[in-house]
Design a protein around this motif. Structure first.
Motif, PDB file in Angstrom:
ATOM      1  N   GLN A 217       0.915  -1.340   0.085  1.00 53.71           N
ATOM      2  CA  GLN A 217       0.028  -0.070  -0.197  1.00 53.71           C
ATOM      3  C   GLN A 217       0.904   1.324  -0.192  1.00 53.71           C
ATOM      4  N   ASP A 218       0.192   2.424  -0.024  1.00 52.05           N
ATOM      5  CA  ASP A 218       0.941   3.657   0.087  1.00 52.05           C
ATOM      6  C   ASP A 218       1.347   4.332   1.479  1.00 52.05           C
ATOM      7  N   GLY A 219       1.186   3.736   2.447  1.00 51.46           N
ATOM      8  CA  GLY A 219       1.756   3.872   3.701  1.00 51.46           C
ATOM      9  C   GLY A 219       3.108   3.936   3.996  1.00 51.46           C
ATOM     10  N   PRO A 220       3.636   4.251   5.133  1.00 53.95           N
ATOM     11  CA  PRO A 220       5.112   4.038   5.368  1.00 53.95           C
ATOM     12  C   PRO A 220       5.476   2.585   5.481  1.00 53.95           C
ATOM     13  N   ARG A 221       6.766   2.284   5.049  1.00 53.37           N
ATOM     14  CA  ARG A 221       7.265   1.039   5.010  1.00 53.37           C
ATOM     15  C   ARG A 221       8.568   1.049   5.070  1.00 53.37           C
ATOM     16  N   THR A 222       9.419   0.168   5.172  1.00 59.42           N
ATOM     17  CA  THR A 222      10.782   0.140   5.293  1.00 59.42           C
ATOM     18  C   THR A 222      11.384  -0.598   4.046  1.00 59.42           C
ATOM     19  N   TYR A 223      12.693  -0.655   3.725  1.00 54.99           N
ATOM     20  CA  TYR A 223      13.165  -1.040   2.443  1.00 54.99           C
ATOM     21  C   TYR A 223      14.241  -1.889   2.725  1.00 54.99           C
ATOM     22  N   TYR A 224      14.266  -2.954   1.929  1.00 55.09           N
ATOM     23  CA  TYR A 224      15.574  -4.020   2.244  1.00 55.09           C
ATOM     24  C   TYR A 224      16.633  -3.450   1.284  1.00 55.09           C
ATOM     25  N   TYR A 225      16.488  -2.951   0.196  1.00 51.84           N
ATOM     26  CA  TYR A 225      17.486  -2.403  -0.469  1.00 51.84           C
ATOM     27  C   TYR A 225      17.592  -0.770  -0.393  1.00 51.84           C
ATOM     28  N   HIS A 226      18.675  -0.112  -0.031  1.00 50.13           N
ATOM     29  CA  HIS A 226      18.764   1.122   0.078  1.00 50.13           C
ATOM     30  C   HIS A 226      19.843   1.731  -1.189  1.00 50.13           C
ATOM     31  N   VAL A 227      19.445   2.865  -1.639  1.00 49.48           N
ATOM     32  CA  VAL A 227      19.914   3.195  -2.821  1.00 49.48           C
ATOM     33  C   VAL A 227      20.584   4.927  -2.521  1.00 49.48           C
ATOM     34  N   PRO A 228      21.584   4.987  -1.440  1.00 44.44           N
ATOM     35  CA  PRO A 228      21.877   6.371  -1.465  1.00 44.44           C
ATOM     36  C   PRO A 228      22.817   7.237  -2.137  1.00 44.44           C
ATOM     37  N   PHE A 229      22.934   8.463  -2.006  1.00 45.75           N
ATOM     38  CA  PHE A 229      23.907   9.122  -2.747  1.00 45.75           C
ATOM     39  C   PHE A 229      25.205   9.054  -2.225  1.00 45.75           C
ATOM     40  N   SER A 230      26.276   9.046  -2.934  1.00 48.07           N
ATOM     41  CA  SER A 230      27.437   8.936  -2.324  1.00 48.07           C
ATOM     42  C   SER A 230      28.426   9.701  -3.346  1.00 48.07           C
ATOM     43  N   TYR A 231      29.895   9.605  -2.959  1.00 48.42           N
ATOM     44  CA  TYR A 231      30.867  10.559  -3.547  1.00 48.42           C
ATOM     45  C   TYR A 231      30.930  10.046  -5.069  1.00 48.42           C
ATOM     46  N   ARG A 232      30.592   9.012  -5.495  1.00 47.03           N
ATOM     47  CA  ARG A 232      30.607   8.503  -6.728  1.00 47.03           C
ATOM     48  C   ARG A 232      29.833   9.371  -7.774  1.00 47.03           C
ATOM     49  N   ASP A 233      28.493   9.661  -7.061  1.00 46.87           N
ATOM     50  CA  ASP A 233      27.797  10.811  -7.932  1.00 46.87           C
ATOM     51  C   ASP A 233      28.532  11.888  -8.161  1.00 46.87           C
ATOM     52  N   VAL A 234      29.064  12.595  -7.384  1.00 45.27           N
ATOM     53  CA  VAL A 234      29.929  13.788  -7.560  1.00 45.27           C
ATOM     54  C   VAL A 234      30.933  13.440  -8.516  1.00 45.27           C
ATOM     55  N   ILE A 235      31.430  12.412  -8.532  1.00 43.93           N
ATOM     56  CA  ILE A 235      32.803  12.119  -9.629  1.00 43.93           C
ATOM     57  C   ILE A 235      32.142  12.160 -11.018  1.00 43.93           C
ATOM     58  N   LEU A 236      30.934  11.429 -11.084  1.00 45.65           N
ATOM     59  CA  LEU A 236      30.240  11.274 -12.420  1.00 45.65           C
ATOM     60  C   LEU A 236      29.962  12.655 -12.919  1.00 45.65           C
ATOM     61  N   VAL A 237      29.411  13.602 -11.732  1.00 42.91           N
ATOM     62  CA  VAL A 237      29.006  14.875 -12.567  1.00 42.91           C
ATOM     63  C   VAL A 237      30.145  15.814 -12.827  1.00 42.91           C
TER      64      VAL A 237
END
Length: 263
Positions: A217-237
């Motif tokens: 459903q659309d309520g609050p939930r937890t996630y098994y996979y987390h997809v954070p931002f990291s220094y690699r994003d800065v490197i790509l930019v």
């Protein structure tokens, strides 16, 4: 991305998909306003080199997709090349007229398409579909019911393809026992489409019931996979910005065609 195609993983695989998509959109709108032919040549070459370094994909698969993207880029500009206007006519046959101006404009359009295609392929080869939707849910607040529905739809695609092959093999055996007039023309197509539709409707219904029972459903939930931002994003930019600066610098100091405006 099909995992069996991968040979190795690079830093691009760890970059957040939102960063990749944002850079792709920004690059698309940026090159629209670029009219320097040499700049586009250098930028297309750098994007090709970037794709070869970060894709981590089998060479046969990579070359196949590269061939398709290059052919598509060249064919997409044929209308502009064959029917463009210009003062210096190179070839004329009937209503087909190729001038040096139309040729340059067409090739410039092809280079734009190649730049976006090469960067798009680098995103496709280094991204997992499931991580795209997890990132959208966690960072862009897409509703879980919508995201999980799309993930389930992607999971259904291999099952549908498998069903097509199974049904086709079954029909081959059945056609050996009945008259040819009963499965010729559109009848053969109906024998394939109608069972496939009914089978996949039943599968989709069972999947939707299972997802409702498990609380998607659309309520609050937890996630098994987390997809954070990291220094690699800065490197790509920073890498993309560096490519743009290098292409501009080389077009200014080491021009190839000396064509600075193709409009």
């Amino acid at each position: 991305m099909v995992e069996s195609w991968k040979l190795k993983y690079t830093f691009m695989d760890k970059v957040n998909i939102i960063t990749k998509l944002f850079l792709g959109i920004a690059l698309f709108f940026f090159i629209i306003f670029i009219h320097n032919f040499d700049f586009m040549i250098y930028l297309a070459f750098m994007m090709l080199l970037f794709l070869l370094l970060v894709s981590g994909t089998k060479w046969k698969v990579l070359l196949l997709f590269l061939s398709f993207s290059i052919v598509f880029a060249l064919t997409s500009s044929l209308f502009m090349i064959f029917y463009g206007e210009g003062q210096h006519v190179l070839f004329k046959f009937g209503f087909v007229q190729i001038s040096s101006e139309s040729l340059v404009r067409g090739l410039h359009l092809s280079l734009r398409t190649m730049v976006i295609s090469f960067f798009g392929l680098s995103i496709a080869f280094t991204s997992q579909v499931i991580m795209i939707f997890y990132s959208l849910m966690q960072h862009l607040k897409v509703k879980p019911k919508i995201a999980y529905a799309f993930m389930a739809a992607f999971r259904m695609i291999p099952l549908m393809i498998e069903s097509v092959f199974q049904l086709r093999n079954a029909l081959k055996m059945r056609y050996q026992m009945i008259d040819n007039k009963n499965y010729s023309g559109f009848k053969r197509l109906n024998h394939l489409l109608i069972p496939l539709l009914s089978q996949n409707i039943r599968k989709a219904h069972r999947l939707s019931v299972a997802m409702e029972k498990k609380g998607f459903q659309d309520g609050p939930r937890t996630y098994y996979y987390h997809v954070p931002f990291s220094y690699r994003d800065v490197i790509l930019v920073l890498l993309i910005i560096l490519f743009v600066i290098l292409a501009f610098t080389m077009a200014y100091f080491v021009p190839i065609t000396h064509i600075t405006d193709v409009r």
